[in-house]
Design a protein around this motif. Structure first.
Motif, mmCIF file in Angstrom:
data_model
loop_
_atom_site.group_PDB
_atom_site.id
_atom_site.type_symbol
_atom_site.label_atom_id
_atom_site.label_comp_id
_atom_site.label_asym_id
_atom_site.label_seq_id
_atom_site.Cartn_x
_atom_site.Cartn_y
_atom_site.Cartn_z
ATOM 1 N N LYS A 1 36.313 40.581 37.253
ATOM 2 C CA LYS A 1 36.894 39.316 36.792
ATOM 3 C C LYS A 1 35.842 38.207 36.681
ATOM 4 C CE LYS A 1 41.056 41.024 39.005
ATOM 5 N NZ LYS A 1 42.352 40.817 39.621
ATOM 6 N N ASP B 1 34.555 37.346 34.103
ATOM 7 C CA ASP B 1 34.828 36.637 32.839
ATOM 8 C C ASP B 1 35.788 35.464 33.025
ATOM 9 O OD1 ASP B 1 36.538 38.991 33.465
ATOM 10 O OD2 ASP B 1 37.791 38.143 31.865
ATOM 11 N N ALA C 1 35.738 43.989 34.126
ATOM 12 C CA ALA C 1 36.159 45.391 34.166
ATOM 13 C C ALA C 1 36.869 45.818 32.889
ATOM 14 C CB ALA C 1 37.066 45.628 35.370
ATOM 15 N N SER D 1 44.580 46.235 46.358
ATOM 16 C CA SER D 1 45.450 46.309 45.187
ATOM 17 C C SER D 1 45.191 45.107 44.280
ATOM 18 C CB SER D 1 46.902 46.323 45.655
ATOM 19 O OG SER D 1 47.751 46.471 44.566
ATOM 20 N N GLY D 2 45.020 45.380 42.999
ATOM 21 C CA GLY D 2 44.787 44.297 42.050
ATOM 22 C C GLY D 2 43.326 43.947 41.847
ATOM 23 N N GLY E 1 41.092 45.675 40.428
ATOM 24 C CA GLY E 1 40.609 46.077 39.106
ATOM 25 C C GLY E 1 40.129 47.519 39.040
ATOM 26 N N LYS E 2 40.495 48.333 40.007
ATOM 27 C CA LYS E 2 40.024 49.727 40.042
ATOM 28 C C LYS E 2 40.540 50.534 38.843
ATOM 29 C CE LYS E 2 41.888 50.368 44.102
ATOM 30 N NZ LYS E 2 42.445 49.008 44.288
ATOM 31 N N SER E 3 41.835 50.398 38.540
ATOM 32 C CA SER E 3 42.388 51.154 37.403
ATOM 33 C C SER E 3 41.814 50.637 36.091
ATOM 34 C CB SER E 3 43.909 51.027 37.349
ATOM 35 O OG SER E 3 44.458 51.324 38.601
ATOM 36 N N THR E 4 41.672 49.320 36.007
ATOM 37 C CA THR E 4 41.118 48.717 34.794
ATOM 38 C C THR E 4 39.701 49.242 34.552
ATOM 39 O OG1 THR E 4 42.409 46.745 35.275
ATOM 40 C CG2 THR E 4 40.624 46.494 33.680
ATOM 41 N N GLY F 1 47.957 47.324 36.664
ATOM 42 C CA GLY F 1 48.933 46.373 37.201
ATOM 43 C C GLY F 1 49.812 45.772 36.120
HETATM 44 N N1 LIG Z 1 40.064 39.056 33.160
HETATM 45 C C1 LIG Z 1 39.940 40.161 33.901
HETATM 46 N N2 LIG Z 1 41.048 40.760 34.392
HETATM 47 C C2 LIG Z 1 40.886 41.872 35.145
HETATM 48 C C3 LIG Z 1 39.601 42.413 35.438
HETATM 49 N N3 LIG Z 1 39.769 43.504 36.232
HETATM 50 C C4 LIG Z 1 41.098 43.650 36.406
HETATM 51 N N4 LIG Z 1 41.783 42.671 35.747
HETATM 52 C C5 LIG Z 1 43.258 42.489 35.740
HETATM 53 O O1 LIG Z 1 43.718 42.469 37.090
HETATM 54 C C6 LIG Z 1 44.985 43.129 37.223
HETATM 55 C C7 LIG Z 1 44.922 44.205 38.299
HETATM 56 O O2 LIG Z 1 44.007 45.213 37.898
HETATM 57 P P1 LIG Z 1 44.193 46.754 38.285
HETATM 58 O O3 LIG Z 1 43.122 47.496 37.564
HETATM 59 O O4 LIG Z 1 45.585 47.189 38.078
HETATM 60 O O5 LIG Z 1 43.908 46.729 39.839
HETATM 61 P P2 LIG Z 1 43.827 47.989 40.857
HETATM 62 O O6 LIG Z 1 42.659 47.741 41.729
HETATM 63 O O7 LIG Z 1 43.812 49.251 40.084
HETATM 64 O O8 LIG Z 1 45.154 47.838 41.669
HETATM 65 P P3 LIG Z 1 46.002 49.017 42.436
HETATM 66 O O9 LIG Z 1 46.255 50.109 41.439
HETATM 67 O O10 LIG Z 1 47.235 48.329 42.890
HETATM 68 O O11 LIG Z 1 45.143 49.468 43.586
HETATM 69 C C8 LIG Z 1 45.310 43.665 35.833
HETATM 70 O O12 LIG Z 1 46.204 42.753 35.215
HETATM 71 C C9 LIG Z 1 43.977 43.664 35.114
HETATM 72 O O13 LIG Z 1 44.111 43.483 33.727
HETATM 73 C C10 LIG Z 1 38.445 41.733 34.905
HETATM 74 O O14 LIG Z 1 37.276 42.089 35.139
HETATM 75 N N5 LIG Z 1 38.689 40.604 34.149
#
Ligand SMILES: Nc1nc2c(ncn2[C@@H]2O[C@H](COP(=O)(O)OP(=O)(O)OP(=O)(O)O)[C@@H](O)[C@H]2O)c(=O)[nH]1
Ligand SMILES: [Zn+2]
Length: 365
Positions: free
Chosen positions: A162, A164, A189, A214-215, A217-220, A234
């Motif tokens: 994040k 950005d 991400a 959680s949140g 950005g791992k999945s992203t 998410g």
């Molecule tokens: N602008 C921006 N948004 C991001 C970035 N990385 C993640 N997000 C946003 O953050 C939210 C959570 O991201 P996820 O990738 O679902 O997070 P996670 O770590 O996989 O979460 P869990 O699956 O719950 O463990 C989503 O709405 C993404 O789009 C980033 O680098 N920049």
């Protein structure tokens, strides 16, 4: 390409660990495979990406009683990421015949009454500690992860997502975290070019894991590295309103770079085993502590404390020191529990304590 390469196999006869070569020679009809799931009753193994099959394991890895009698340490059972030797044909006749020694292992203190610790992921090269540069940003949590993977043989890399966002103070965060002595990068991400900064750790035959709350950005990040929408993020989850755990579980994920990403639920619940050396991930504080007047200085209010002096002068962050002391206390507590457990195990069984009680909680899920 050898199908094993997509799941992290990178060895050729000259680079093969001699212990592995010896086990292979002892089982000439067996071939390598990688553990993707560990269950109470058995294992799933993979010999190529996206395909996993149940495999029968050695009897001593199954009998609950073997732990109690101390015949087998749970750490010597295969865990996700382990390389094993298998014989027989999938889907119904696969048998694991040997566990190949692991070169790294991420462990956690186990909840059960008996075993001291549990291997969560084996044979990992790099762990990316993912943290968002938003409300999620928490250097203390990053320190905790670094402490937990310290000594595992796995290289940690801090990934701040994040970057950005307008609200992200990238420079301040990088400045603070560089003091940790672990590689740290800030990126977006969602953006492929930005995520390509991870390339040095994403070579062919490498195995990686992502940790982070959680949140974060791992999945992203996973999707961006995959170049396609394979994991639910998410955003998707919010719209289907089903809360967490909608991420489709897939233990081994092949990235286009030839890297194998391991996704195992246990990584979400790391806690100290008691064997961590906290100072290892706090090298800056350790260097200061060496200059304290008393070599058993607790860095609280002793005279001649170099750590307190460094806080005063602004050389080290007071919260980092507080966290170091807190984590040291937790590890000492876990080490104590471990010692008590081991003593109970080797000593006579307490009078009147039913044997059956002791088997509870011996298994991971
Ligand atoms: N602008 C921006 N948004 C991001 C970035 N990385 C993640 N997000 C946003 O953050 C939210 C959570 O991201 P996820 O990738 O679902 O997070 P996670 O770590 O996989 O979460 P869990 O699956 O719950 O463990 C989503 O709405 C993404 O789009 C980033 O680098 N920049
Ligand atoms: Zn001191």
């Amino acid at each position: 390409m050898n199908p094993l390469q997509a799941i992290g196999w990178r060895w050729t006869p000259p680079t093969l660990d001699p212990a592995w070569a010896a086990l292979m020679a002892a089982h000439p009809d067996a071939r390598p495979a990688r553990i993707t799931e560990q269950h109470r009753s058995g294992y799933a193994v993979s010999e190529a990406i996206d395909v996993a099959h149940r495999a029968e394991s050695l009897p001593e890895w199954q009998r609950a009683g073997s732990y109690r009698k101390g015949e087998i340490n749970p750490e010597s059972r295969p865990a996700v990421g382990d390389w094993v030797l298998v014989e027989g044909e999938a889907p119904n006749a696969l048998r694991i015949v040997a566990l190949l020694p692991r070169f790294s292992a991420i462990k956690r203190g186990a909840a059960g009454e008996h075993y001291k610790q549990q291997v969560i992921a084996a044979n990992i090269d790099t762990v990316f500690v993912v943290c968002g540069l938003d409300a999620d940003f928490n250097p203390r949590r990053i320190e905790r992860y670094l402490m937990l993977v310290g000594g595992s043989g796995v290289q940690p890399v801090i990934v701040l997502t994040k970057a950005d966002k307008d609200s992200a103070d990238v420079e301040a965060a990088l400045h603070e975290l560089r003091a940790f002595g672990t590689p740290v990068l800030a990126l977006n991400a969602k953006d492929r070019d930005s995520a390509s900064a991870l390339a040095p750790w994403l070579g062919e035959g490498q195995s990686i894991v992502l940790v982070g709350s959680s949140g974060a950005g791992k999945s992203t990040l996973t999707n961006t590295l995959l170049g396609s929408e394979r994991m639910k993020t998410g955003a998707v989850r919010e719209s289907d309103d089903r809360g967490r755990h909608t991420t489709t579980h897939r233990a081994l994920i092949a990235l286009p770079s030839g890297t194998c990403m391991i996704d195992t639920p246990g990584m979400r619940e790391l806690k100290p085993t008691g064997e961590e050396v906290v100072a290892e991930s706090f090298a800056d504080i350790e260097a200061l502590a060496a200059q304290c007047k008393f070599n058993d200085c607790k860095h609280l209010r002793e005279p001649g404390c170099a750590v307190r002096a460094a806080i005063e002068s602004g050389e080290v962050d007071a919260q980092r020191v507080a966290n170091f002391l807190k984590l040291s206390g937790e590890v000492a507590g876990a080490a104590n529990t471990l010692a008590v457990r081991l003593a109970q195990k080797s000593g006579p069984r307490p009078q009147g304590k039913p044997q059956s009680r002791r088997i509870n909680n011996e298994h991971d899920g």
